[in-house]
Design a protein around this motif. Structure first.
Motif, PDB file in Angstrom:
ATOM      1  N   UNK A 261       0.831  -1.195   0.000  1.00 16.30           N
ATOM      2  CA  UNK A 261       0.000   0.000   0.000  1.00 16.30           C
ATOM      3  C   UNK A 261       0.869   1.249   0.000  1.00 16.30           C
ATOM      4  N   UNK A 262       0.237   2.391  -0.194  1.00 15.19           N
ATOM      5  CA  UNK A 262       0.992   3.640  -0.275  1.00 15.19           C
ATOM      6  C   UNK A 262       1.739   3.908   1.017  1.00 15.19           C
ATOM      7  N   UNK A 263       1.190   3.472   2.162  1.00 20.31           N
ATOM      8  CA  UNK A 263       1.850   3.720   3.440  1.00 20.31           C
ATOM      9  C   UNK A 263       2.853   2.630   3.783  1.00 20.31           C
ATOM     10  N   UNK A 264       2.979   1.642   2.920  1.00 19.67           N
ATOM     11  CA  UNK A 264       4.078   0.696   3.040  1.00 19.67           C
ATOM     12  C   UNK A 264       3.747  -0.697   3.535  1.00 19.67           C
ATOM     13  N   UNK A 265       2.533  -0.940   3.974  1.00 15.07           N
ATOM     14  CA  UNK A 265       2.240  -2.280   4.498  1.00 15.07           C
ATOM     15  C   UNK A 265       2.132  -3.278   3.346  1.00 15.07           C
ATOM     16  N   UNK A 266       2.846  -4.401   3.472  1.00 15.98           N
ATOM     17  CA  UNK A 266       2.898  -5.372   2.382  1.00 15.98           C
ATOM     18  C   UNK A 266       1.886  -6.513   2.542  1.00 15.98           C
ATOM     19  N   UNK A 267       1.662  -7.201   1.462  1.00 14.95           N
ATOM     20  CA  UNK A 267       0.944  -8.478   1.503  1.00 14.95           C
ATOM     21  C   UNK A 267       1.645  -9.416   0.529  1.00 14.95           C
ATOM     22  N   UNK A 268       1.525 -10.709   0.798  1.00 15.24           N
ATOM     23  CA  UNK A 268       2.215 -11.712  -0.003  1.00 15.24           C
ATOM     24  C   UNK A 268       1.286 -12.869  -0.317  1.00 15.24           C
ATOM     25  N   UNK A 269       1.479 -13.432  -1.486  1.00 17.49           N
ATOM     26  CA  UNK A 269       0.824 -14.690  -1.802  1.00 17.49           C
ATOM     27  C   UNK A 269       1.442 -15.770  -0.920  1.00 17.49           C
ATOM     28  N   UNK A 270       0.631 -16.743  -0.531  1.00 16.97           N
ATOM     29  CA  UNK A 270       1.121 -17.785   0.371  1.00 16.97           C
ATOM     30  C   UNK A 270       2.338 -18.507  -0.192  1.00 16.97           C
ATOM     31  N   UNK A 271       2.383 -18.664  -1.500  1.00 16.57           N
ATOM     32  CA  UNK A 271       3.453 -19.477  -2.087  1.00 16.57           C
ATOM     33  C   UNK A 271       4.801 -18.771  -2.122  1.00 16.57           C
ATOM     34  N   UNK A 272       4.850 -17.477  -1.700  1.00 16.52           N
ATOM     35  CA  UNK A 272       6.140 -16.788  -1.669  1.00 16.52           C
ATOM     36  C   UNK A 272       6.493 -16.269  -0.282  1.00 16.52           C
ATOM     37  N   UNK A 273       5.599 -16.447   0.670  1.00 20.54           N
ATOM     38  CA  UNK A 273       5.869 -15.940   2.012  1.00 20.54           C
ATOM     39  C   UNK A 273       7.161 -16.521   2.562  1.00 20.54           C
ATOM     40  N   UNK A 274       7.956 -15.643   3.130  1.00 16.78           N
ATOM     41  CA  UNK A 274       9.221 -16.058   3.708  1.00 16.78           C
ATOM     42  C   UNK A 274      10.372 -16.077   2.718  1.00 16.78           C
ATOM     43  N   UNK A 275      10.084 -15.951   1.423  1.00 17.53           N
ATOM     44  CA  UNK A 275      11.147 -15.972   0.408  1.00 17.53           C
ATOM     45  C   UNK A 275      11.215 -14.666  -0.374  1.00 17.53           C
ATOM     46  N   UNK A 276      10.086 -14.000  -0.548  1.00 14.58           N
ATOM     47  CA  UNK A 276      10.038 -12.754  -1.308  1.00 14.58           C
ATOM     48  C   UNK A 276       9.805 -11.596  -0.346  1.00 14.58           C
ATOM     49  N   UNK A 277      10.414 -10.463  -0.650  1.00 17.36           N
ATOM     50  CA  UNK A 277      10.196  -9.251   0.125  1.00 17.36           C
ATOM     51  C   UNK A 277       9.915  -8.102  -0.829  1.00 17.36           C
ATOM     52  N   UNK A 278       8.776  -7.458  -0.641  1.00 20.46           N
ATOM     53  CA  UNK A 278       8.424  -6.303  -1.456  1.00 20.46           C
ATOM     54  C   UNK A 278       8.695  -5.041  -0.651  1.00 20.46           C
ATOM     55  N   UNK A 279       9.175  -4.014  -1.319  1.00 21.13           N
ATOM     56  CA  UNK A 279       9.393  -2.733  -0.656  1.00 21.13           C
ATOM     57  C   UNK A 279       9.241  -1.619  -1.689  1.00 21.13           C
ATOM     58  N   UNK A 280       9.027  -0.427  -1.183  1.00 27.00           N
ATOM     59  CA  UNK A 280       8.908   0.701  -2.091  1.00 27.00           C
ATOM     60  C   UNK A 280       9.595   1.916  -1.499  1.00 27.00           C
ATOM     61  N   UNK A 281      10.081   2.758  -2.358  1.00 30.03           N
ATOM     62  CA  UNK A 281      10.664   4.046  -1.988  1.00 30.03           C
ATOM     63  C   UNK A 281       9.777   5.092  -2.648  1.00 30.03           C
ATOM     64  N   UNK A 282       8.889   5.664  -1.854  1.00 25.43           N
ATOM     65  CA  UNK A 282       7.907   6.590  -2.414  1.00 25.43           C
ATOM     66  C   UNK A 282       8.529   7.906  -2.848  1.00 25.43           C
ATOM     67  N   UNK A 283       9.665   8.244  -2.289  1.00 23.27           N
ATOM     68  CA  UNK A 283      10.350   9.473  -2.703  1.00 23.27           C
ATOM     69  C   UNK A 283      10.905   9.302  -4.116  1.00 23.27           C
ATOM     70  N   UNK A 284      11.510   8.145  -4.361  1.00 19.55           N
ATOM     71  CA  UNK A 284      12.106   7.881  -5.667  1.00 19.55           C
ATOM     72  C   UNK A 284      11.109   7.241  -6.638  1.00 19.55           C
ATOM     73  N   UNK A 285       9.906   6.925  -6.151  1.00 19.39           N
ATOM     74  CA  UNK A 285       8.914   6.220  -6.981  1.00 19.39           C
ATOM     75  C   UNK A 285       9.473   4.909  -7.516  1.00 19.39           C
ATOM     76  N   UNK A 286      10.053   4.148  -6.605  1.00 19.29           N
ATOM     77  CA  UNK A 286      10.624   2.854  -6.962  1.00 19.29           C
ATOM     78  C   UNK A 286       9.930   1.741  -6.183  1.00 19.29           C
ATOM     79  N   UNK A 287       9.789   0.601  -6.823  1.00 21.73           N
ATOM     80  CA  UNK A 287       9.250  -0.605  -6.210  1.00 21.73           C
ATOM     81  C   UNK A 287      10.279  -1.711  -6.388  1.00 21.73           C
ATOM     82  N   UNK A 288      10.436  -2.541  -5.360  1.00 19.92           N
ATOM     83  CA  UNK A 288      11.434  -3.598  -5.402  1.00 19.92           C
ATOM     84  C   UNK A 288      10.816  -4.942  -5.026  1.00 19.92           C
ATOM     85  N   UNK A 289      11.446  -5.999  -5.506  1.00 17.42           N
ATOM     86  CA  UNK A 289      11.080  -7.347  -5.085  1.00 17.42           C
ATOM     87  C   UNK A 289      12.363  -8.135  -4.908  1.00 17.42           C
ATOM     88  N   UNK A 290      12.617  -8.534  -3.676  1.00 21.31           N
ATOM     89  CA  UNK A 290      13.759  -9.391  -3.375  1.00 21.31           C
ATOM     90  C   UNK A 290      13.281 -10.837  -3.421  1.00 21.31           C
TER      91      UNK A 290
END
Length: 126
Positions: A53-82
């Protein structure tokens, strides 16, 4: 005009790691946007793997929980997926997507997303 451009895809060995990036432009000042990563393997439906969400709270599909990490930098307008501990079934085209966030709501359905990038391919071998 909102534009999303993904990067960082490539080939990775099983159990390896990869970081995907999405650069967004054209967001309207004062508007909030939900952003997500989807993936689509050949012959399969496009599915959400993670959203934020815009305020940063993430959600994950069950099949990637614990392996994928989503993050965003709202200042730079960037989204990431580890992606960590990659598996062969993670092989897919990965897409960045965005939707305007109304009333704090972010919908998971791919049909709710108005903006899409062109995708970046992730291939897991071994």
């Amino acid at each position: 005009q909102v534009t999303l451009v993904e990067s960082g895809g490539g080939s990775v060995q099983a159990e390896g790691s990869l970081r995907l990036s999405c650069e967004a432009s054209g967001f309207v000042d004062g508007s909030a946007y939900c952003m997500s990563w989807f993936r689509q393997a050949p012959g399969s439906e496009r599915e959400e793997v993670a959203g934020v969400r815009s305020e940063g709270s993430p959600r994950y599909a069950d099949f990637v929980k614990g392996r994928f990490t989503i993050s965003r930098d709202s200042v730079k307008n960037m989204l990431y997926l580890e992606i960590e501990r990659a598996k062969a079934e993670d092989t897919a085209m990965y897409y960045c997507a965005a939707q305007v966030e109304y009333g704090g709501n972010c919908y998971k359905s791919r049909h709710a997303f108005s903006y899409w990038g062109q995708g970046t391919q992730v291939t897991v071998s071994g």
